[in-house]
Motif scaffolding. Structure first.
Motif, PDB file in Angstrom:
ATOM      1  N   ALA A 100      -6.775   1.177  45.468  1.00 57.27           N
ATOM      2  CA  ALA A 100      -6.204   2.049  44.442  1.00 57.27           C
ATOM      3  C   ALA A 100      -7.109   2.114  43.212  1.00 57.27           C
ATOM      4  O   ALA A 100      -7.400   3.202  42.694  1.00 57.27           O
ATOM      5  N   ASN A 101      -7.558   0.960  42.742  1.00 52.62           N
ATOM      6  CA  ASN A 101      -8.452   0.948  41.578  1.00 52.62           C
ATOM      7  C   ASN A 101      -9.847   1.446  41.943  1.00 52.62           C
ATOM      8  O   ASN A 101     -10.556   1.991  41.091  1.00 52.62           O
ATOM      9  N   GLY A 102     -10.228   1.274  43.219  1.00 56.08           N
ATOM     10  CA  GLY A 102     -11.513   1.787  43.670  1.00 56.08           C
ATOM     11  C   GLY A 102     -11.570   3.303  43.561  1.00 56.08           C
ATOM     12  O   GLY A 102     -12.617   3.871  43.226  1.00 56.08           O
ATOM     13  N   ALA A 103     -10.441   3.978  43.818  1.00 52.41           N
ATOM     14  CA  ALA A 103     -10.401   5.437  43.664  1.00 52.41           C
ATOM     15  C   ALA A 103     -10.643   5.827  42.215  1.00 52.41           C
ATOM     16  O   ALA A 103     -11.400   6.767  41.924  1.00 52.41           O
ATOM     17  N   SER A 104     -10.003   5.107  41.286  1.00 53.22           N
ATOM     18  CA  SER A 104     -10.197   5.404  39.869  1.00 53.22           C
ATOM     19  C   SER A 104     -11.639   5.174  39.448  1.00 53.22           C
ATOM     20  O   SER A 104     -12.238   5.999  38.736  1.00 53.22           O
TER      21      SER A 104
END
Length: 431
Positions: A100-104
């Motif tokens: 999830a944070n990798g997408a951001s």
């Protein structure tokens, strides 16, 4: 890109010679990211973001494939399977937060990569194809991220899917049938979830394929540089390895520190708390908002509040939202300045730093704010300037501004006088 002074791969060990003859993969790697790939010697840290974007894509694919082994794309159990990953799967919480944070972080890197291209004129000839493929990658990223946001099947996932797919209904005649076809029904449900999961799993590999084309196109004319001056001699370049592998390694280390700080200490900071509530078609959230990286385009969508010349406001908003990205395809032809780099374009630089950048900041902020005043009015002003910048300001500035004198060569810009490059250029002129 081929330079006469570039080193060529010459395997010495019998095994590497055999591999090079039968499957020249070592030679390909050597020429692509090794000492056989000469790169301008003056690249700064803004040029790290291409490598970081590739790392983010790899990170998303690896974590996504593992998460897919435990996720159930069924509207009855999707939310529960996400909680199962978080609570019961070994290191599942880390994989989910990392994805999830990798997408951001992927979008942070890509936005910086794009705005570096804006400033340094990376879209100009002979690199138009590199830029066009990059915009295609960005569009694919947005589609992939939207579908991924739906998969946890929380409140914001469900209503985000309903709002975004509902935009297609604004298209005359074919809008509503197209929306039903996309969802597999009249509202997001099991059919939509299955479709979004399948496409979310597939599209990253499509992105990887376009990235390969993007890099291939880059290697034909070679990398641009902060001066915008083309390579003229061997003294203008250094081998990609070890100089830029070391520089990219440092940038990757800084990136990982920031990324791990969010994954381990602020895992939900960039998300929305309503997505920890299971999707409920009978309970509409007070404030429906997409992920932060969609905010500027969401602000443009909401900036249209009244019909214009009998064109519905909703349709105008949809057209403007998509046009905000599609206009990037025409940048190589909108900006006719013979000078690439913003460093040597004083008027362009003013409009970039005091026009485009503040406008994007306002759109980011308004996209995440409630659809009320003064945010709607600010969105309208920022949207108007956004399109004026690309369609009016940039073409006019490229014709009327007086650029600063360019250095003769990259080496001259870095070290001063470049006698070797001058002699080489004089020899070419004599011929």
């Amino acid at each position: 890109m081929s330079f006469p002074w570039a080193k060529h791969y010459a395997p010495k060990h019998p095994l590497t010679r055999f591999l090079d003859e039968k499957l020249p993969l070592p030679r390909l790697v050597y020429n692509a990211v090794g000492a056989g790939y000469p790169v301008p010697r003056n690249l700064n840290y803004m040029y790290n973001f291409g490598v970081l974007a590739g790392f983010c894509l790899l990170l998303q694919i690896v974590t996504g494939v593992i998460l897919a082994m435990h996720y159930a794309p069924n509207s009855l159990v999707a939310f529960g399977s996400t909680e199962h990953i978080m609570r019961d799967v070994n290191w599942g919480w880390m994989l989910r937060y990392g994805h999830a944070n990798g997408a951001s972080f992927f979008f942070v890197v890509v936005y910086l990569h794009i705005f570096r291209g804006f400033f340094y004129g990376s879209y100009k000839a002979p690199r138009e194809m590199i830029w066009l493929l990059g915009v295609v990658i960005f569009l694919l990223m947005m589609a992939t991220a939207f579908m991924g946001y739906v998969l946890p099947w929380g409140q914001m996932s469900y209503w985000g899917a309903k709002v975004i797919t509902g935009l297609f209904s604004a298209i005359p005649l074919v809008g509503e049938p197209l929306q039903v076809w996309l969802l597999g029904g009249y509202a997001p449900d099991n059919a939509a979830l299955n479709r979004f999961f399948s496409l979310h799993f597939l599209l990253p590999f499509v992105i990887a394929g376009v990235v390969i084309l993007h890099i291939w196109a880059l290697h034909i004319p070679g990398s641009t540089n902060p001066t915008g001056v083309e390579v003229k001699s061997e003294s203008d370049t250094v081998p990609f390895h070890p100089y830029y592998t070391a520089k990219d390694g440092f940038g990757l280390g800084v990136f990982l520190i920031c990324y791990c700080a969010f994954v381990f200490f602020l895992p939900n900071y960039l998300g929305h708390p309503d997505n920890y509530i299971e999707a409920n078609a009978l309970s509409t959230p007070a404030h429906i908002v997409p992920e932060w990286y969609f905010w500027p385009f969401y602000a443009i969508l909401r900036a249209f509040t009244a019909d214009i010349f009998f064109i519905p406001a909703k349709l105008m908003g949809v057209l403007a939202m998509f046009s905000a990205i599609l206009v990037w395809f025409f940048l190589p032809w909108l900006d006719n300045s013979p000078v690439r780099s913003g460093h040597y374009r004083p008027l362009f630089r003013k409009f970039f730093w005091f026009g485009l950048i503040p406008t994007m900041a306002v759109l980011f902020y308004c996209g995440g704010a409630a659809a009320e005043e003064p945010y709607v009015m600010l969105s309208q002003v920022a949207t108007a300037y956004y399109f004026l910048h690309f369609l009016v300001v940039l073409p006019i500035v490229s014709r009327i501004e007086k650029p600063k004198p360019l250095p003769f060569s990259i080496t001259e810009a870095v070290l001063g006088s470049d006698n070797k490059a001058v002699l080489s250029e004089n020899a070419k002129s004599a011929v």
